[in-house]
Design a protein around this motif. Structure first.
Motif, PDB file in Angstrom:
ATOM      1  N   LYS A  28     -10.398   2.093   8.200  1.00  0.00           N
ATOM      2  CA  LYS A  28     -10.695   0.672   8.359  1.00  0.00           C
ATOM      3  C   LYS A  28      -9.818  -0.168   7.436  1.00  0.00           C
ATOM      4  O   LYS A  28      -9.291  -1.223   7.832  1.00  0.00           O
ATOM      5  N   ARG A  29      -9.644   0.303   6.202  1.00  0.00           N
ATOM      6  CA  ARG A  29      -8.833  -0.449   5.226  1.00  0.00           C
ATOM      7  C   ARG A  29      -7.373  -0.527   5.655  1.00  0.00           C
ATOM      8  O   ARG A  29      -6.690  -1.533   5.406  1.00  0.00           O
ATOM      9  N   LEU A  30      -6.877   0.516   6.312  1.00  0.00           N
ATOM     10  CA  LEU A  30      -5.476   0.568   6.717  1.00  0.00           C
ATOM     11  C   LEU A  30      -5.230   0.006   8.120  1.00  0.00           C
ATOM     12  O   LEU A  30      -4.080  -0.108   8.548  1.00  0.00           O
ATOM     13  N   SER A  31      -6.303  -0.343   8.821  1.00  0.00           N
ATOM     14  CA  SER A  31      -6.167  -0.746  10.223  1.00  0.00           C
ATOM     15  C   SER A  31      -5.240  -1.949  10.443  1.00  0.00           C
ATOM     16  O   SER A  31      -4.578  -2.018  11.484  1.00  0.00           O
ATOM     17  N   PRO A  32      -5.145  -2.914   9.506  1.00  0.00           N
ATOM     18  CA  PRO A  32      -4.229  -4.036   9.757  1.00  0.00           C
ATOM     19  C   PRO A  32      -2.754  -3.669   9.589  1.00  0.00           C
ATOM     20  O   PRO A  32      -1.870  -4.462   9.922  1.00  0.00           O
TER      21      PRO A  32
ATOM     22  N   MET B  36       0.506   2.705  -2.238  1.00  0.00           N
ATOM     23  CA  MET B  36       1.709   1.961  -1.879  1.00  0.00           C
ATOM     24  C   MET B  36       1.528   1.226  -0.551  1.00  0.00           C
ATOM     25  O   MET B  36       1.958   0.076  -0.405  1.00  0.00           O
ATOM     26  N   ALA B  37       0.902   1.889   0.408  1.00  0.00           N
ATOM     27  CA  ALA B  37       0.688   1.261   1.717  1.00  0.00           C
ATOM     28  C   ALA B  37      -0.156  -0.002   1.570  1.00  0.00           C
ATOM     29  O   ALA B  37       0.150  -1.045   2.170  1.00  0.00           O
ATOM     30  N   ILE B  38      -1.219   0.072   0.749  1.00  0.00           N
ATOM     31  CA  ILE B  38      -2.106  -1.075   0.573  1.00  0.00           C
ATOM     32  C   ILE B  38      -1.452  -2.144  -0.308  1.00  0.00           C
ATOM     33  O   ILE B  38      -1.508  -3.337   0.002  1.00  0.00           O
ATOM     34  N   LYS B  39      -0.829  -1.739  -1.392  1.00  0.00           N
ATOM     35  CA  LYS B  39      -0.240  -2.697  -2.335  1.00  0.00           C
ATOM     36  C   LYS B  39       0.836  -3.553  -1.676  1.00  0.00           C
ATOM     37  O   LYS B  39       0.942  -4.763  -1.928  1.00  0.00           O
ATOM     38  N   PHE B  40       1.652  -2.923  -0.801  1.00  0.00           N
ATOM     39  CA  PHE B  40       2.774  -3.643  -0.197  1.00  0.00           C
ATOM     40  C   PHE B  40       2.547  -3.956   1.284  1.00  0.00           C
ATOM     41  O   PHE B  40       3.469  -4.448   1.951  1.00  0.00           O
TER      42      PHE B  40
ATOM     43  N   ASN C  67      -0.520   8.600  10.503  1.00  0.00           N
ATOM     44  CA  ASN C  67      -1.518   7.636  10.968  1.00  0.00           C
ATOM     45  C   ASN C  67      -2.603   7.563   9.901  1.00  0.00           C
ATOM     46  O   ASN C  67      -2.696   8.453   9.036  1.00  0.00           O
ATOM     47  N   PRO C  68      -3.428   6.512   9.892  1.00  0.00           N
ATOM     48  CA  PRO C  68      -4.413   6.349   8.810  1.00  0.00           C
ATOM     49  C   PRO C  68      -5.359   7.531   8.642  1.00  0.00           C
ATOM     50  O   PRO C  68      -5.671   7.916   7.513  1.00  0.00           O
ATOM     51  N   LYS C  69      -5.840   8.108   9.736  1.00  0.00           N
ATOM     52  CA  LYS C  69      -6.764   9.227   9.621  1.00  0.00           C
ATOM     53  C   LYS C  69      -6.098  10.426   8.963  1.00  0.00           C
ATOM     54  O   LYS C  69      -6.689  11.086   8.105  1.00  0.00           O
TER      55      LYS C  69
END
Length: 392
Positions: free
Chosen positions: A182-186, A352-356, A377-379
């Motif tokens: 969910k956090r990575l979905s965007p 890194m994915a979330i920060k940037f 993929n996120p999963k």
């Protein structure tokens, strides 16, 4: 669970307020120093903000405890009047549904708890239920950033209390995977999109850019039947040119070596009828802005291009962040993380994915071409971090 926030001039005063309303069985979830009062930004004074909770089954109508009897703390307060180290910590009790408490009210209180915890900052000090605590500790061991751990902890507590405090380790892992997804979905994940003709890989020395580029190209040739070509601008290392020429020969695809922008433009014109053109670059110390500028003097980033920043999971996250910031003037579409097989700590790729706000295209877990390449993929990222399965 009844949750309240109190503000007082000192910790003893705050404890009096807690005991007066919630009783001596209250649990202190968090305490911090805040500034209150003042005039036009001046003359502010320090106060103590305390967040406390009480289980709904606890009888709070009993006479409050004496002033010198401190409530039981979930984590030690930070003031001088905090309880002694031997004060027993109390684990928050799971909330069980009762006929007297409607589902809507329960959900409202849980939401309130999450918001208060979020506003209070770190929630690592809460005495978590055992199964939840074990999984959160695993995330710490994976070096997940504390802010992300706080978000995941709040999500797990919500699931835990709604479920009545009954869940095993596997169920909690599934909750974490769902929360990370969910956090990575965007953020956009997945490999080559086939929407742009040029695929460019950049990154520091020793991360395996050339081998990774060959893996992606082989995947496009063998699985997707694409007509591909290579361009290399890595003229600093003869071995790098020979390595890519070897891969080009195996795949039976053409290759051009470019020393400057004119060479690059001529090569792209020569490959105008190809589906994909893969561009290899020199590995340099990209913490130095000079080398980033050198790249821009050889490669026309204005082309119809996907650019991947290749980083090794064996590197320090601080160094990864520095490198990514140096490329702020170049559009980075996604990360590629290499050397998954050489480390057991993988939290940096999530951080890194979330920060940037940058997705991940691929992970690599070995030297074999084209086998040791995993489309991300996120999963799969979540499962890899949890040690569930690298390939799901």
């Amino acid at each position: 669970m009844k949750v309240k926030k109190y503000t007082a001039s000192s910790m003893p005063e705050a404890m009096k307020l807690v005991r007066a309303e919630l009783g001596s069985d209250a649990v202190i979830l968090n305490s911090r120093v805040v500034q209150t009062g003042g005039f036009m930004g001046f003359f502010k004074k320090n106060s103590i903000e305390v967040i406390a909770a009480i289980d709904p089954d606890t009888d709070i109508s009993a006479k409050p405890a004496a002033v010198d009897q401190a409530p039981k703390f979930a984590r030690p307060a930070t003031m001088g009047d905090a309880p002694k180290k031997d004060t027993p910590a109390v684990q928050l009790k799971p909330i069980a549904e009762t006929p007297q408490k409607a589902d809507e009210e329960l959900l409202k209180e849980i939401a309130q708890l999450k918001e208060l915890l979020k506003g209070a900052g770190k929630i690592e000090g809460i005495n978590l239920p055992g199964p939840v605590s074990r999984e959160i500790q695993h995330l710490r061991d994976q070096e997940i950033d504390q802010e992300i751990i706080d978000e995941l902890t709040a999500a797990l507590l919500e699931k835990w209390y709604i479920g009545g405090g009954a869940a095993n380790d596997d169920e909690i892992k599934k909750w974490i995977v769902a929360a990370i997804e969910k956090r990575l979905s965007p953020i956009n994940f997945a490999g080559v999109s086939f929407k742009k003709k040029f695929v460019n890989v950049i990154g520091p020395t020793g991360v395996g850019k050339t081998t990774t580029l060959a893996k992606i190209a082989a995947d496009c040739v063998l699985k997707h039947q694409k007509k591909v070509a290579f361009i290399t601008t890595d003229t600093y290392r003869i071995a790098a040119i020979e390595q890519l020429k070897t891969y080009a020969k195996i795949l039976d695809v053409p290759i051009e070596v470019c020393y400057n922008m004119d060479d690059f433009r001529a090569a792209t014109d020569n490959f105008s009828d190809y589906d994909l053109v893969f561009i290899d670059t020199a590995g340099r110390n990209f913490r130095n802005q000079k080398y980033v500028n050198d790249l821009k003097n050889v490669i026309d980033f204005g082309k119809d291009m996907e650019t991947y920043l290749v980083l090794a999971l064996t590197a320090k996250q601080k160094d990864m962040e520095e490198i990514r910031k140096q490329f702020s003037l170049i559009h980075i579409d996604k990360f590629i993380f290499t050397k998954l097989d050489e480390t057991s700590v993988n939290g940096a790729m999530l951080n890194m994915a979330i920060k940037f706000s940058t997705g991940i295209a691929y992970l690599t877990n070995g030297q074999d071409v084209p086998d040791d390449l995993i489309e991300a993929n996120p999963k799969m990222i979540a499962n890899t971090i949890l040690g569930v399965s690298t390939y799901e």
